[in-house]
Scaffold this motif. Sequence first.
Motif, short mmCIF file in Angstrom:
data_model
loop_
_atom_site.label_atom_id
_atom_site.label_comp_id
_atom_site.label_asym_id
_atom_site.label_seq_id
_atom_site.Cartn_x
_atom_site.Cartn_y
_atom_site.Cartn_z
N TYR A 192 1.02 -1.14 -0.24
CA TYR A 192 0.04 0.02 0.03
C TYR A 192 0.93 1.18 0.03
CZ TYR A 192 -3.97 -3.26 0.98
OH TYR A 192 -4.83 -3.98 0.99
N PHE A 198 0.82 3.43 -2.39
CA PHE A 198 -0.17 4.64 -2.56
C PHE A 198 -1.69 4.16 -2.83
CE2 PHE A 198 3.85 6.39 -4.57
CZ PHE A 198 4.01 7.40 -4.30
N ALA A 199 -2.53 4.49 -1.90
CA ALA A 199 -3.66 4.19 -1.95
C ALA A 199 -4.68 5.38 -1.40
CB ALA A 199 -3.78 3.06 -0.95
N ALA A 201 -4.91 4.39 -13.99
CA ALA A 201 -5.18 4.24 -12.32
C ALA A 201 -6.21 3.16 -12.20
CB ALA A 201 -5.87 5.53 -11.78
N ALA A 235 -4.30 -0.33 -12.59
CA ALA A 235 -3.52 -0.68 -11.49
C ALA A 235 -4.31 -0.87 -10.36
CB ALA A 235 -2.78 0.55 -11.23
N ALA A 236 -5.51 -0.43 -10.07
CA ALA A 236 -6.14 -0.81 -8.84
C ALA A 236 -6.98 -2.16 -9.00
CB ALA A 236 -7.39 0.41 -8.44
N ASN A 272 -7.39 0.33 -3.17
CA ASN A 272 -6.28 0.06 -3.95
C ASN A 272 -6.10 1.28 -5.20
OD1 ASN A 272 -5.06 -2.11 -2.41
ND2 ASN A 272 -6.88 -3.24 -3.74
N TYR A 273 -7.18 2.22 -5.04
CA TYR A 273 -6.72 3.24 -6.16
C TYR A 273 -5.62 4.00 -5.91
CZ TYR A 273 -8.93 5.69 -10.14
OH TYR A 273 -9.21 6.36 -11.13
N PRO A 274 -4.76 4.27 -7.05
CA PRO A 274 -3.24 4.85 -6.72
C PRO A 274 -3.38 6.27 -6.46
CG PRO A 274 -3.76 4.32 -9.03
CD PRO A 274 -4.90 3.64 -8.33
N THR A 275 -4.31 6.97 -6.20
CA THR A 275 -4.43 8.49 -5.71
C THR A 275 -5.00 8.56 -4.50
OG1 THR A 275 -6.53 8.80 -6.90
CG2 THR A 275 -4.70 9.23 -8.28
#
Length: 175
Positions: free
Chosen positions: A26, A28-29, A122, A125-126, A144-147
């Motif tokens: 984790y 970036f989450a 994004a 990736a999630a 898990n979203y990377p922003t």
Amino acid sequence: MRLFSLSLRYALAFLAGAAIIFSSTYVFAAEQVVLKYRIFRQSLSVRELTTFAQTGELSSSLRVNLALARQDPQKIRQYLTATVKADPILLDRVLNSPIGEALLDEISKTIYTPSRQADRQALRAAIVLSARDRQLSLLEILQNYPTTVVEVDGDRLESAYTQLRRLQGIVENIL
């Protein structure tokens, strides 16, 4: 001998660095979810949304906003927690194909970055990160979203879940 010692030292440093990078899942989450229903917009923590999805316990602000938007909390929970099975390696391959990109574009009408840029990347990736355990849900994708902030069009949650089911079918057909 000295050259061997130096090479061994670099190899160990590389392995230690790789272990640190790959063990922290984790990095970036998402921390905040902006949930939108027509004219209503509410920012809530991923933790608050997770608690609601897993236990059914609504915070007072979420309860009010869902009521104002005339949304059934149980249906929202169902869409957030329903899982689909997916092999992460095949899933990654499918998501990098034209069919997968079209599905990502459809799902990104529901789940997207605040800037509306790089939504496909994004989301890909999630999704792949969420499928580590060979299944995924919309809740896991949000987690898990990377922003740090992810926006969700609540009126389209059912559509996003339907797209995930289609994605599962495509991956199963490959097997």
